[in-house]
Structure formats: C-alpha cells, structure tokens
Write a protein that holds these residues in place. Structure first.
Motif, PDB file in Angstrom:
ATOM      1  N   LEU A  54      52.641  40.943  56.886  1.00 61.80           N
ATOM      2  CA  LEU A  54      52.342  39.398  56.530  1.00 61.80           C
ATOM      3  C   LEU A  54      50.779  39.423  56.400  1.00 61.80           C
ATOM      4  N   ALA A  55      50.272  39.858  57.519  1.00 60.14           N
ATOM      5  CA  ALA A  55      48.870  39.633  57.701  1.00 60.14           C
ATOM      6  C   ALA A  55      47.967  40.292  56.587  1.00 60.14           C
ATOM      7  N   LEU A  56      48.595  41.540  56.122  1.00 61.86           N
ATOM      8  CA  LEU A  56      47.774  42.103  54.862  1.00 61.86           C
ATOM      9  C   LEU A  56      47.982  41.140  53.581  1.00 61.86           C
ATOM     10  N   VAL A  57      49.150  40.797  53.572  1.00 63.53           N
ATOM     11  CA  VAL A  57      49.408  39.831  52.301  1.00 63.53           C
ATOM     12  C   VAL A  57      48.459  38.478  52.405  1.00 63.53           C
ATOM     13  N   ILE A  58      48.233  38.028  53.618  1.00 61.56           N
ATOM     14  CA  ILE A  58      47.405  36.782  53.768  1.00 61.56           C
ATOM     15  C   ILE A  58      46.037  37.211  53.360  1.00 61.56           C
ATOM     16  N   THR A  59      45.485  38.222  53.889  1.00 60.01           N
ATOM     17  CA  THR A  59      44.028  38.614  54.070  1.00 60.01           C
ATOM     18  C   THR A  59      43.682  39.199  52.576  1.00 60.01           C
ATOM     19  N   LEU A  60      44.472  39.528  51.958  1.00 63.53           N
ATOM     20  CA  LEU A  60      43.857  40.432  50.737  1.00 63.53           C
ATOM     21  C   LEU A  60      43.539  39.299  49.514  1.00 63.53           C
ATOM     22  N   PRO A  61      42.232  39.579  49.024  1.00 63.12           N
ATOM     23  CA  PRO A  61      41.868  38.422  48.203  1.00 63.12           C
ATOM     24  C   PRO A  61      42.607  38.716  47.142  1.00 63.12           C
ATOM     25  N   THR A  62      42.840  37.195  46.387  1.00 62.97           N
ATOM     26  CA  THR A  62      43.547  37.303  45.289  1.00 62.97           C
ATOM     27  C   THR A  62      42.570  37.413  43.942  1.00 62.97           C
ATOM     28  N   SER A  63      43.102  37.676  42.792  1.00 63.66           N
ATOM     29  CA  SER A  63      42.277  38.219  41.800  1.00 63.66           C
ATOM     30  C   SER A  63      42.067  36.743  40.932  1.00 63.66           C
ATOM     31  N   ALA A  64      40.861  36.450  40.705  1.00 68.94           N
ATOM     32  CA  ALA A  64      40.531  35.377  39.806  1.00 68.94           C
ATOM     33  C   ALA A  64      41.291  35.332  38.461  1.00 68.94           C
ATOM     34  N   SER A  65      41.881  34.267  38.277  1.00 71.61           N
ATOM     35  CA  SER A  65      42.464  34.219  36.942  1.00 71.61           C
ATOM     36  C   SER A  65      41.726  34.324  35.828  1.00 71.61           C
ATOM     37  N   ALA A  66      42.033  35.142  34.658  1.00 70.35           N
ATOM     38  CA  ALA A  66      41.054  35.247  33.596  1.00 70.35           C
ATOM     39  C   ALA A  66      41.869  35.232  32.226  1.00 70.35           C
ATOM     40  N   ALA A  67      41.423  34.730  31.302  1.00 65.91           N
ATOM     41  CA  ALA A  67      42.066  35.109  29.921  1.00 65.91           C
ATOM     42  C   ALA A  67      41.884  36.476  29.629  1.00 65.91           C
ATOM     43  N   GLU A  68      43.059  36.779  29.074  1.00 69.04           N
ATOM     44  CA  GLU A  68      42.931  38.587  28.687  1.00 69.04           C
ATOM     45  C   GLU A  68      42.806  38.508  27.185  1.00 69.04           C
ATOM     46  N   GLY A  69      41.751  39.161  26.869  1.00 66.49           N
ATOM     47  CA  GLY A  69      41.585  39.460  25.382  1.00 66.49           C
ATOM     48  C   GLY A  69      40.274  39.188  25.117  1.00 66.49           C
ATOM     49  N   GLN A  70      39.912  38.915  23.845  1.00 65.89           N
ATOM     50  CA  GLN A  70      38.393  38.903  23.580  1.00 65.89           C
ATOM     51  C   GLN A  70      38.276  37.507  22.774  1.00 65.89           C
ATOM     52  N   PHE A  71      37.046  36.887  23.118  1.00 64.57           N
ATOM     53  CA  PHE A  71      36.800  35.637  22.408  1.00 64.57           C
ATOM     54  C   PHE A  71      35.335  36.007  21.457  1.00 64.57           C
ATOM     55  N   ARG A  72      35.487  35.699  20.286  1.00 58.64           N
ATOM     56  CA  ARG A  72      34.223  36.303  19.483  1.00 58.64           C
ATOM     57  C   ARG A  72      33.787  35.059  18.879  1.00 58.64           C
ATOM     58  N   TYR A  73      32.424  35.004  18.439  1.00 56.31           N
ATOM     59  CA  TYR A  73      31.556  34.151  17.731  1.00 56.31           C
ATOM     60  C   TYR A  73      30.409  34.676  16.989  1.00 56.31           C
TER      61      TYR A  73
END
Length: 114
Positions: free
Chosen positions: A14-33
C-alpha cells in the motif's frame, strides 16, 4: 506469526502504491500543422503525445510577429481546441475531434488537448 507477515506485506504494498508518481495524462498520437518559415518556405510542425490540459503555443507560429499556422490535423486520441491567439487566449477558437483536421483556412497559434 503468519498474519503479522501478511499485514506487514500488505502495508508495504500500500505504501508503494501511494508513493509511486502518477504519469501525467497525455494525448496519444500526433498533432500536425503547417507554418511558414522565416525564409518563406512551407514547413510542417508536429507535437508527439502532447500533454493534456496544458496550453501549447505552436513553434513557428507562436507570436504575433510570425504568420499563424494553418491546416491543423489532430491525429491524437483526444479532442484538440486550437486558438488563433498565442497562449490559448482570445475568443477565436475551433475544436478538432480525435482524428480530425481542418483546411488551410483555419489559422492557429496555440492548442490545448482534453
């Protein structure tokens, strides 16, 4: 004795789960312009797996001194809201669905993904 070992192991997990950093949410894929370089050439810019909920000013078109980018293509799995103003400011914006794109008539300087 076994119960104590199981309880300690469970608390440790439980301590490991609580202290593990969560990954930042990101859009998966590519945005082009597409944008115009300082030399007047047409170039394609892209953002790979851009962060969600964070305004991104598009390199090559991120200031009023430069022409805005155009023809955005949202090849990510998230909705992209593009703005004519830098820093996602102003009331001129357009929403692109995942996998969607717009013509070269749509001018953009910044984007945020949801």
């Amino acid at each position: 004795m076994r119960l104590r070992h199981h309880a300690v192991a469970a608390l440790g997990a439980l301590a490991l789960v609580i202290t593990l950093p969560t990954s930042a949410s990101a859009a998966e894929g590519q945005f082009r312009y597409t944008y115009e370089t300082d030399e007047g050439y047409e170039a394609v810019g892209f953002l790979n797996d851009p962060p969600s909920g964070e305004c991104i000013s598009l390199p090559g078109a991120d200031s009023d001194a430069l022409p805005p980018a155009y023809a955005p293509k949202n090849l990510t799995d998230a909705t992209a809201t593009v703005f004519l103003g830098a820093d996602c400011e102003g009331d001129v914006y357009y929403t692109l669905r995942p996998g969607g794109g717009a013509s070269e008539r749509l001018k953009v300087r910044s984007v945020v993904f949801s």
